[in-house]
Scaffold this active site. Sequence first.
Site, PDB file in Angstrom:
ATOM      1  N   ASN A  90      -5.536  -7.463  -6.957  1.00  0.00           N
ATOM      2  CA  ASN A  90      -5.341  -6.060  -7.326  1.00  0.00           C
ATOM      3  C   ASN A  90      -6.560  -5.273  -6.879  1.00  0.00           C
ATOM      4  OD1 ASN A  90      -2.765  -5.867  -8.836  1.00  0.00           O
ATOM      5  ND2 ASN A  90      -3.743  -7.446 -10.108  1.00  0.00           N
TER       6      ASN A  90
ATOM      7  N   LYS B 213     -12.499   0.948 -14.444  1.00  0.00           N
ATOM      8  CA  LYS B 213     -13.083  -0.301 -13.924  1.00  0.00           C
ATOM      9  C   LYS B 213     -13.611  -1.184 -15.068  1.00  0.00           C
ATOM     10  CE  LYS B 213     -12.429   0.205  -9.458  1.00  0.00           C
ATOM     11  NZ  LYS B 213     -11.492  -0.686  -8.740  1.00  0.00           N
TER      12      LYS B 213
ATOM     13  N   ASP C  78       0.858  -1.203   0.000  1.00  0.00           N
ATOM     14  CA  ASP C  78       0.000   0.000   0.000  1.00  0.00           C
ATOM     15  C   ASP C  78       0.884   1.240   0.000  1.00  0.00           C
ATOM     16  OD1 ASP C  78      -3.239   0.157   0.979  1.00  0.00           O
ATOM     17  OD2 ASP C  78      -2.092   2.030   1.051  1.00  0.00           O
TER      18      ASP C  78
ATOM     19  N   TYR D 119     -13.090   6.803 -13.473  1.00  0.00           N
ATOM     20  CA  TYR D 119     -13.225   5.612 -12.610  1.00  0.00           C
ATOM     21  C   TYR D 119     -13.965   4.507 -13.362  1.00  0.00           C
ATOM     22  CZ  TYR D 119     -14.580   2.907  -8.418  1.00  0.00           C
ATOM     23  OH  TYR D 119     -14.789   1.910  -7.484  1.00  0.00           O
TER      24      TYR D 119
ATOM     25  N   THR E 211     -17.017   1.253   3.507  1.00  0.00           N
ATOM     26  CA  THR E 211     -15.615   1.560   3.803  1.00  0.00           C
ATOM     27  C   THR E 211     -15.507   3.075   3.958  1.00  0.00           C
ATOM     28  OG1 THR E 211     -14.896   1.918   1.529  1.00  0.00           O
ATOM     29  CG2 THR E 211     -14.860  -0.367   2.324  1.00  0.00           C
TER      30      THR E 211
ATOM     31  N   ILE F 297     -20.230  -0.689  -0.603  1.00  0.00           N
ATOM     32  CA  ILE F 297     -19.602  -1.411   0.492  1.00  0.00           C
ATOM     33  C   ILE F 297     -19.143  -0.410   1.557  1.00  0.00           C
ATOM     34  CG2 ILE F 297     -17.791  -3.078   1.109  1.00  0.00           C
ATOM     35  CD1 ILE F 297     -19.829  -4.105  -1.042  1.00  0.00           C
TER      36      ILE F 297
HETATM   37  N1  LIG Z   1     -16.375   0.720  -1.094  1.00  0.00           N
HETATM   38  C1  LIG Z   1     -17.166   0.631  -2.147  1.00  0.00           C
HETATM   39  O1  LIG Z   1     -18.360   0.977  -2.108  1.00  0.00           O
HETATM   40  C2  LIG Z   1     -16.622   0.069  -3.449  1.00  0.00           C
HETATM   41  C3  LIG Z   1     -17.526  -0.176  -4.489  1.00  0.00           C
HETATM   42  C4  LIG Z   1     -17.060  -0.709  -5.684  1.00  0.00           C
HETATM   43  C5  LIG Z   1     -15.698  -0.979  -5.835  1.00  0.00           C
HETATM   44  N2  LIG Z   1     -14.847  -0.710  -4.806  1.00  0.00           N
HETATM   45  C6  LIG Z   1     -13.434  -1.020  -5.043  1.00  0.00           C
HETATM   46  O2  LIG Z   1     -12.902  -1.699  -3.934  1.00  0.00           O
HETATM   47  C7  LIG Z   1     -11.500  -1.444  -3.845  1.00  0.00           C
HETATM   48  C8  LIG Z   1     -11.156  -1.059  -2.427  1.00  0.00           C
HETATM   49  O3  LIG Z   1     -11.872   0.116  -2.075  1.00  0.00           O
HETATM   50  P1  LIG Z   1     -12.197   0.497  -0.562  1.00  0.00           P
HETATM   51  O4  LIG Z   1     -13.610   0.945  -0.528  1.00  0.00           O
HETATM   52  O5  LIG Z   1     -11.753  -0.590   0.344  1.00  0.00           O
HETATM   53  O6  LIG Z   1     -11.287   1.795  -0.410  1.00  0.00           O
HETATM   54  P2  LIG Z   1     -10.210   2.232   0.703  1.00  0.00           P
HETATM   55  O7  LIG Z   1      -9.936   3.652   0.462  1.00  0.00           O
HETATM   56  O8  LIG Z   1     -10.662   1.817   2.054  1.00  0.00           O
HETATM   57  O9  LIG Z   1      -8.927   1.341   0.316  1.00  0.00           O
HETATM   58  C9  LIG Z   1      -8.159   1.627  -0.819  1.00  0.00           C
HETATM   59  C10 LIG Z   1      -6.707   1.332  -0.502  1.00  0.00           C
HETATM   60  O10 LIG Z   1      -5.906   1.597  -1.664  1.00  0.00           O
HETATM   61  C11 LIG Z   1      -4.716   2.245  -1.239  1.00  0.00           C
HETATM   62  N3  LIG Z   1      -4.122   2.963  -2.361  1.00  0.00           N
HETATM   63  C12 LIG Z   1      -4.567   4.081  -2.978  1.00  0.00           C
HETATM   64  N4  LIG Z   1      -3.732   4.438  -3.966  1.00  0.00           N
HETATM   65  C13 LIG Z   1      -2.738   3.514  -3.983  1.00  0.00           C
HETATM   66  C14 LIG Z   1      -1.577   3.348  -4.791  1.00  0.00           C
HETATM   67  N5  LIG Z   1      -1.257   4.216  -5.766  1.00  0.00           N
HETATM   68  N6  LIG Z   1      -0.780   2.278  -4.539  1.00  0.00           N
HETATM   69  C15 LIG Z   1      -1.069   1.412  -3.552  1.00  0.00           C
HETATM   70  N7  LIG Z   1      -2.152   1.536  -2.745  1.00  0.00           N
HETATM   71  C16 LIG Z   1      -2.979   2.576  -2.970  1.00  0.00           C
HETATM   72  C17 LIG Z   1      -5.170   3.153  -0.104  1.00  0.00           C
HETATM   73  O11 LIG Z   1      -4.095   3.601   0.712  1.00  0.00           O
HETATM   74  C18 LIG Z   1      -6.148   2.214   0.623  1.00  0.00           C
HETATM   75  O12 LIG Z   1      -5.471   1.410   1.568  1.00  0.00           O
HETATM   76  C19 LIG Z   1     -11.199  -0.365  -4.895  1.00  0.00           C
HETATM   77  O13 LIG Z   1     -10.687  -0.982  -6.062  1.00  0.00           O
HETATM   78  C20 LIG Z   1     -12.570   0.232  -5.184  1.00  0.00           C
HETATM   79  O14 LIG Z   1     -12.675   0.777  -6.465  1.00  0.00           O
HETATM   80  C21 LIG Z   1     -15.266  -0.194  -3.619  1.00  0.00           C
END
Ligand SMILES: NC(=O)c1ccc[n+]([C@@H]2O[C@H](COP(=O)([O-])OP(=O)(O)OC[C@H]3O[C@@H](n4cnc5c(N)ncnc54)[C@H](O)[C@@H]3O)[C@@H](O)[C@H]2O)c1
Length: 249
Positions: free
Chosen positions: A89, A158, A37, A154, A188, A186
């Site tokens: 990933n 995706k 990360d 985005y 978060t 989700i």
């Molecule tokens: N939470 C949702 O509702 C949701 C919905 C659809 C998809 N997603 C996908 O789920 C995945 C995780 O999202 P999340 O909600 O847990 O977000 P989050 O912000 O909690 O976690 C994302 C993580 O990615 C890390 N990160 C960001 N840029 C980075 C980089 N350049 N290199 C390495 N690490 C990096 C951040 O530090 C963080 O730890 C993402 O791919 C997001 O698109 C989330």
Amino acid sequence: MSSRTSTTALITGAAHGIGAATARALAQAGDDVVIADIDLDAARLVADEIRAAGGAATAHLLDVSSAEGWAALEVELRSAERLPGKIVNNAFFHVLSPAHELSEIDWARQVDVTLNAVWRSMKTFHDALTAQRGSMVNVASVHANFAWPGYSAYAAAKGGVVALSRQLSLEYAPEVRVNAVLPGSIETRIWDHADEAGRAAAIAQATLGRMGTPDEVANVICFLASDAASYVTGAAVPVDGGQSTTVAT
Ligand SMILES: NC(=O)c1ccc[n+]([C@@H]2O[C@H](COP(=O)([O-])OP(=O)(O)OC[C@H]3O[C@@H](n4cnc5c(N)ncnc54)[C@H](O)[C@@H]3O)[C@@H](O)[C@H]2O)c1
């Protein structure tokens, strides 16, 4: 630390949210997890927590948009005999904006962190995955299939993750399986700034009538990454509480 019989699982963006939940779940299932990360302090906390629970984990600084960063991680894991047999990933970066107002830099970084990094991970570790008959799971989104205002880069990234996952599943078969998951809404930190109306709209779209938890996405990722999914590749699996069945934009 690592055991010769356990698989090393590399998870990007594993310091928070879905990535951290996936790291915990994979460690619980017996994998030796590599938490990669840009937020190293938070990554260390997740690794410490996993080790305290009896699992194997290390934290690593990685910006997934950096080719040098991937190369350095490969050298480090190779010398520790911990090349990954599973890769998740999950890291992403997004800037919400009407498409025409996005700067060149913001457009490029979203695509670089969210999409190009998937290619970089295979470029870096395809030999390790092939040798171990491994698997890759890429975290896409319902945004790959549906449009909401402000998400042009985005959504494009995706959608690209889904297409690239399918492509990689073909190119690296039969040794390596590659699948994508498409989370819906989700719980978060990315929802911390959502207002009640936005949250209510997301919940209303999910036929299960609630938002999902990071663990519920992690469970599906763990399944797809594991031998239990040995005949699943090239799939794009929604984990969205039924949202995809109701959304019509
Ligand atoms: N939470 C949702 O509702 C949701 C919905 C659809 C998809 N997603 C996908 O789920 C995945 C995780 O999202 P999340 O909600 O847990 O977000 P989050 O912000 O909690 O976690 C994302 C993580 O990615 C890390 N990160 C960001 N840029 C980075 C980089 N350049 N290199 C390495 N690490 C990096 C951040 O530090 C963080 O730890 C993402 O791919 C997001 O698109 C989330």
